[in-house]
Design an enzyme around this catalytic site. Structure first.
Site, PDB file in Angstrom:
ATOM      1  N   TYR A 140      12.101  36.777 -37.759  1.00  0.00           N
ATOM      2  CA  TYR A 140      12.324  35.474 -37.128  1.00  0.00           C
ATOM      3  C   TYR A 140      13.077  35.652 -35.816  1.00  0.00           C
ATOM      4  CZ  TYR A 140      14.723  31.141 -36.011  1.00  0.00           C
ATOM      5  OH  TYR A 140      15.245  30.060 -35.339  1.00  0.00           O
ATOM      6  N   LYS A 178      14.527  21.062 -45.482  1.00  0.00           N
ATOM      7  CA  LYS A 178      14.592  22.497 -45.187  1.00  0.00           C
ATOM      8  C   LYS A 178      14.899  23.342 -46.426  1.00  0.00           C
ATOM      9  CE  LYS A 178      16.662  23.812 -41.394  1.00  0.00           C
ATOM     10  NZ  LYS A 178      15.563  24.534 -40.710  1.00  0.00           N
TER      11      LYS A 178
END
Length: 317
Positions: A140, A178
């Protein structure tokens, strides 16, 4: 018209709400609502239209024009799961997608604001926007860093605004979808309500239990930075977005305990799979942001968490 990618997500929806509060409703939201519960982030937002990510990306690739003049792209759409290790998926969503939008904007001289991340710094202790301090520790962070590097090639000659914002640990309204990637404040609040306890990691990397430090920043402040750059199109660059002051996980937990007036902290073993990949300390150097002209104060945990929990009490609890 302003285009907000990832507009149904955490930061994107808060930016839209801030735009609404400033009088803007001509907003095109781009997102992928496969995770359908994200729709709730937009219920109280005013928008002009919604496009699914795939037809939007096809239109971008084809060089199509939009029905109304575009004042800016605010690109928040990405895979933000730091635990995702599918590199092909990550690069497609965070690198290639961003490159296509960047070139579309450069060709038309449309301001382009995008989300980067403090993950580009890895486990370093200096958080300045310079190559020598950047060493991401997961795919990421690498996807975000690689796009920052790509942008750096175009910044010197770009004839329109390009702004990359390296978000530190953002918390606040509209993050419930999330799941595991939601903020420490959100998880602490939920745990306290369910069990009467807040779980924090035991010490690691030389830190005592719960004394690991992060730069926790309110999503309202992150949205305000985006709007400031919209209002200052002559400012371009890559900037940290944080308070500039690291605070401990214990401080976040204590803010939640103080709000509720009860509960205790339970320290749990530090996971082996996170050793060597975990940021035990982050603290944004915000000199570049201040030098660009952004002068607004950032809320520290004691104020920001209380404001957030007030919102949760009125909107979700």
């Amino acid at each position: 018209m302003i285009i907000v990618t990832g507009g149904a997500g955490f930061i994107g929806s808060n930016i839209i709400k801030a735009l609404n509060q400033g009088g803007r409703e001509d907003i095109l939201v781009v997102d992928d609502l496969t995770q359908g519960e994200k729709f709730s982030n937009l219920i109280d937002c005013e928008i002009w239209d919604y496009w699914d990510k795939q037809p939007f990306l096809q239109a971008i690739k084809a060089g199509e024009e939009f029905p109304h003049p575009v004042d800016a792209f605010i690109h928040q759409g990405a895979c933000s799961a730091t635990t995702e290790w599918n590199g092909r998926y990550m690069m497609e969503n965070n690198f290639y997608y961003s490159k296509r939008l960047l070139h579309y904007c450069l060709e038309r001289r449309i301001p382009f604001l995008y989300a980067s991340s403090a993950a580009v710094y890895g486990c370093g202790l200096t958080f300045q926007e310079h190559r020598e301090f950047e060493a991401p520790r997961n795919v990421y962070g690498y996807s975000k860093w690689l796009f920052d590097q790509y942008v750096r090639r175009y910044l010197p000659t770009a004839s329109s605004q390009i702004v990359g914002l390296r978000y530190f640990n953002i918390y606040g309204p509209r993050e419930a979808h999330k799941g595991a990637m939601a903020s420490v404040a959100y998880h602490a609040h939920c745990q306290l309500k369910e069990t009467g306890r807040i779980k924090l990691f035991e010490g690691c990397d030389g830190y005592e239990h719960g004394e690991q430090r992060r730069d926790f920043v309110s999503v309202a402040d992150a949205a305000a930075v985006n709007l400031w750059f919209l209002e200052h199109p002559n400012q371009s660059g890559i900037f940290n977005v944080g308070t500039g002051q690291a605070q401990t996980f214990n401080e976040v937990a204590q803010a939640v305990l103080a709000f509720h007036g009860h509960g205790e902290i339970e320290y749990i073993p530090f996971p082996d799979h996170l050793r060597g990949r975990y940021q035990s300390f982050t603290q944004a150097d915000i000199h570049a942001l201040r030098e660009a002209g952004y002068a607004e104060p950032f809320a520290l945990v004691e104020k920001g968490v209380k404001t957030y929990l007030d919102w949760l009490g009125k909107n979700q609890d």
